[in-house]
Write a protein that holds these residues in place. Sequence first.
Motif, PDB file in Angstrom:
ATOM      1  N   GLU A 262       0.834  -1.200   0.000  1.00  0.00           N
ATOM      2  CA  GLU A 262       0.000   0.000   0.000  1.00  0.00           C
ATOM      3  C   GLU A 262       0.869   1.251   0.000  1.00  0.00           C
ATOM      4  OE1 GLU A 262      -3.542  -2.032   2.681  1.00  0.00           O
ATOM      5  OE2 GLU A 262      -2.082  -0.734   3.684  1.00  0.00           O
ATOM      6  N   ILE A 263       0.341   2.324  -0.558  1.00  0.00           N
ATOM      7  CA  ILE A 263       1.004   3.624  -0.561  1.00  0.00           C
ATOM      8  C   ILE A 263       0.230   4.535   0.382  1.00  0.00           C
ATOM      9  CG2 ILE A 263       1.783   5.591  -1.956  1.00  0.00           C
ATOM     10  CD1 ILE A 263       1.440   3.712  -4.438  1.00  0.00           C
ATOM     11  N   GLU A 264       0.943   5.143   1.307  1.00  0.00           N
ATOM     12  CA  GLU A 264       0.289   6.012   2.289  1.00  0.00           C
ATOM     13  C   GLU A 264      -0.487   7.122   1.580  1.00  0.00           C
ATOM     14  OE1 GLU A 264       1.567   7.779   6.561  1.00  0.00           O
ATOM     15  OE2 GLU A 264       2.804   8.446   4.881  1.00  0.00           O
ATOM     16  N   GLY A 265      -1.767   7.271   1.952  1.00  0.00           N
ATOM     17  CA  GLY A 265      -2.600   8.332   1.406  1.00  0.00           C
ATOM     18  C   GLY A 265      -3.238   8.012   0.063  1.00  0.00           C
ATOM     19  N   GLN A 266      -3.022   6.809  -0.457  1.00  0.00           N
ATOM     20  CA  GLN A 266      -3.611   6.441  -1.742  1.00  0.00           C
ATOM     21  C   GLN A 266      -4.503   5.218  -1.570  1.00  0.00           C
ATOM     22  OE1 GLN A 266      -1.168   6.220  -5.220  1.00  0.00           O
ATOM     23  NE2 GLN A 266       0.215   7.817  -4.508  1.00  0.00           N
ATOM     24  N   GLU A 267      -5.605   5.209  -2.291  1.00  0.00           N
ATOM     25  CA  GLU A 267      -6.524   4.092  -2.213  1.00  0.00           C
ATOM     26  C   GLU A 267      -6.000   2.882  -2.980  1.00  0.00           C
ATOM     27  OE1 GLU A 267     -11.121   3.311  -3.501  1.00  0.00           O
ATOM     28  OE2 GLU A 267     -10.641   5.239  -2.586  1.00  0.00           O
ATOM     29  N   ARG A 268      -5.419   3.128  -4.145  1.00  0.00           N
ATOM     30  CA  ARG A 268      -4.933   2.036  -4.998  1.00  0.00           C
ATOM     31  C   ARG A 268      -3.544   1.584  -4.536  1.00  0.00           C
ATOM     32  NH1 ARG A 268      -6.572   0.385 -10.286  1.00  0.00           N
ATOM     33  NH2 ARG A 268      -4.825  -0.485 -11.439  1.00  0.00           N
ATOM     34  N   PRO A 269      -3.315   0.276  -4.378  1.00  0.00           N
ATOM     35  CA  PRO A 269      -2.002  -0.193  -3.925  1.00  0.00           C
ATOM     36  C   PRO A 269      -0.942  -0.075  -5.017  1.00  0.00           C
ATOM     37  CG  PRO A 269      -3.403  -2.062  -4.444  1.00  0.00           C
ATOM     38  CD  PRO A 269      -4.255  -0.815  -4.582  1.00  0.00           C
ATOM     39  N   ALA A 270       0.304  -0.140  -4.595  1.00  0.00           N
ATOM     40  CA  ALA A 270       1.422  -0.101  -5.536  1.00  0.00           C
ATOM     41  C   ALA A 270       1.614  -1.448  -6.202  1.00  0.00           C
ATOM     42  CB  ALA A 270       2.706   0.290  -4.803  1.00  0.00           C
ATOM     43  N   CYS A 271       1.405  -2.518  -5.441  1.00  0.00           N
ATOM     44  CA  CYS A 271       1.728  -3.855  -5.922  1.00  0.00           C
ATOM     45  C   CYS A 271       0.859  -4.867  -5.194  1.00  0.00           C
ATOM     46  CB  CYS A 271       3.211  -4.132  -5.657  1.00  0.00           C
ATOM     47  SG  CYS A 271       3.801  -5.779  -6.066  1.00  0.00           S
ATOM     48  N   VAL A 272       0.433  -5.875  -5.942  1.00  0.00           N
ATOM     49  CA  VAL A 272      -0.222  -7.033  -5.350  1.00  0.00           C
ATOM     50  C   VAL A 272       0.527  -8.249  -5.873  1.00  0.00           C
ATOM     51  CG1 VAL A 272      -2.366  -8.341  -5.087  1.00  0.00           C
ATOM     52  CG2 VAL A 272      -2.451  -5.840  -5.295  1.00  0.00           C
ATOM     53  N   ALA A 273       1.067  -9.049  -4.949  1.00  0.00           N
ATOM     54  CA  ALA A 273       1.887 -10.195  -5.336  1.00  0.00           C
ATOM     55  C   ALA A 273       1.464 -11.433  -4.571  1.00  0.00           C
ATOM     56  CB  ALA A 273       3.358  -9.899  -5.069  1.00  0.00           C
ATOM     57  N   GLU A 274       1.448 -12.547  -5.263  1.00  0.00           N
ATOM     58  CA  GLU A 274       1.249 -13.835  -4.614  1.00  0.00           C
ATOM     59  C   GLU A 274       2.632 -14.460  -4.480  1.00  0.00           C
ATOM     60  OE1 GLU A 274      -0.804 -17.814  -6.028  1.00  0.00           O
ATOM     61  OE2 GLU A 274      -2.313 -16.281  -5.548  1.00  0.00           O
ATOM     62  N   THR A 275       3.163 -14.438  -3.264  1.00  0.00           N
ATOM     63  CA  THR A 275       4.525 -14.903  -3.020  1.00  0.00           C
ATOM     64  C   THR A 275       4.514 -16.277  -2.375  1.00  0.00           C
ATOM     65  OG1 THR A 275       4.675 -13.909  -0.817  1.00  0.00           O
ATOM     66  CG2 THR A 275       5.311 -12.518  -2.695  1.00  0.00           C
ATOM     67  N   MET A 276       5.616 -17.000  -2.593  1.00  0.00           N
ATOM     68  CA  MET A 276       5.724 -18.346  -2.043  1.00  0.00           C
ATOM     69  C   MET A 276       7.051 -18.522  -1.348  1.00  0.00           C
ATOM     70  SD  MET A 276       4.115 -20.421  -5.242  1.00  0.00           S
ATOM     71  CE  MET A 276       3.818 -21.925  -4.361  1.00  0.00           C
ATOM     72  N   SER A 277       7.027 -19.265  -0.265  1.00  0.00           N
ATOM     73  CA  SER A 277       8.269 -19.618   0.446  1.00  0.00           C
ATOM     74  C   SER A 277       8.092 -21.025   1.002  1.00  0.00           C
ATOM     75  CB  SER A 277       8.557 -18.621   1.573  1.00  0.00           C
ATOM     76  OG  SER A 277       7.492 -18.611   2.505  1.00  0.00           O
ATOM     77  N   ILE A 278       9.209 -21.655   1.320  1.00  0.00           N
ATOM     78  CA  ILE A 278       9.166 -22.960   1.980  1.00  0.00           C
ATOM     79  C   ILE A 278       9.960 -22.830   3.267  1.00  0.00           C
ATOM     80  CG2 ILE A 278       9.723 -25.417   1.844  1.00  0.00           C
ATOM     81  CD1 ILE A 278       9.567 -25.180  -1.204  1.00  0.00           C
ATOM     82  N   VAL A 279       9.347 -23.242   4.362  1.00  0.00           N
ATOM     83  CA  VAL A 279      10.012 -23.247   5.661  1.00  0.00           C
ATOM     84  C   VAL A 279      10.074 -24.685   6.172  1.00  0.00           C
ATOM     85  CG1 VAL A 279       9.513 -20.859   6.314  1.00  0.00           C
ATOM     86  CG2 VAL A 279       7.847 -22.615   6.809  1.00  0.00           C
ATOM     87  N   TYR A 280      11.218 -25.015   6.760  1.00  0.00           N
ATOM     88  CA  TYR A 280      11.448 -26.350   7.297  1.00  0.00           C
ATOM     89  C   TYR A 280      11.533 -26.264   8.808  1.00  0.00           C
ATOM     90  CZ  TYR A 280      12.434 -27.702   2.514  1.00  0.00           C
ATOM     91  OH  TYR A 280      12.326 -27.936   1.166  1.00  0.00           O
ATOM     92  N   GLY A 281      10.703 -27.056   9.485  1.00  0.00           N
ATOM     93  CA  GLY A 281      10.666 -27.051  10.936  1.00  0.00           C
ATOM     94  C   GLY A 281      11.901 -27.677  11.558  1.00  0.00           C
ATOM     95  N   ALA A 282      12.262 -27.143  12.713  1.00  0.00           N
ATOM     96  CA  ALA A 282      13.401 -27.683  13.462  1.00  0.00           C
ATOM     97  C   ALA A 282      12.944 -28.804  14.367  1.00  0.00           C
ATOM     98  CB  ALA A 282      14.040 -26.569  14.294  1.00  0.00           C
TER      99      ALA A 282
END
Length: 155
Positions: free
Chosen positions: A135-155
């Motif tokens: 989001e951009i402060e003071g603007q209704e429309r966002p700068a970017c919308v991303a579907e991100t992925m990560s993999i985490v491995y439990g200890a």
Amino acid sequence: MARREFAHPNEMHKYVGQEIGVSDWVEVTQDRINQFADATGDHQWIHVDVERAKKEIPGGKTIAHGFLTLSLIPMLNHQISHINNVKRGINYGCNKVRFTSPVPAGSKVRARAKLMAADPMEGGGVRLTNQVTVEIEGQERPACVAETMSIVYGA
């Protein structure tokens, strides 16, 4: 905003469909834009020529590279949440990225993250898919919308 803590990667499935949190505001300075231009070799004038931008860009300011905005997501996500008992994590990529509004130099941005999926992986990993809205402060429309992925491995 307070960073949200999770006990273990294996519990993330409980939060699918929920907003995980919102980061603090971070200023996108001209210096940061210039450093990104130097790092990537993308010196297009709309990003780095302050004087020309005053004359030719609506609003009179240079704009951040879309990929600079995208590259802020890991830092902003670190402010949003932390998963304990992780032995390692990797960035797995993006399914979809849209740059929906320019980020003028001097603007402040923040990220809002929603967990879309938490899929078990071989070897004790969990693949997390998040919808991240910058989001951009003071603007209704966002700068970017991303579907991100990560993999985490439990200890």
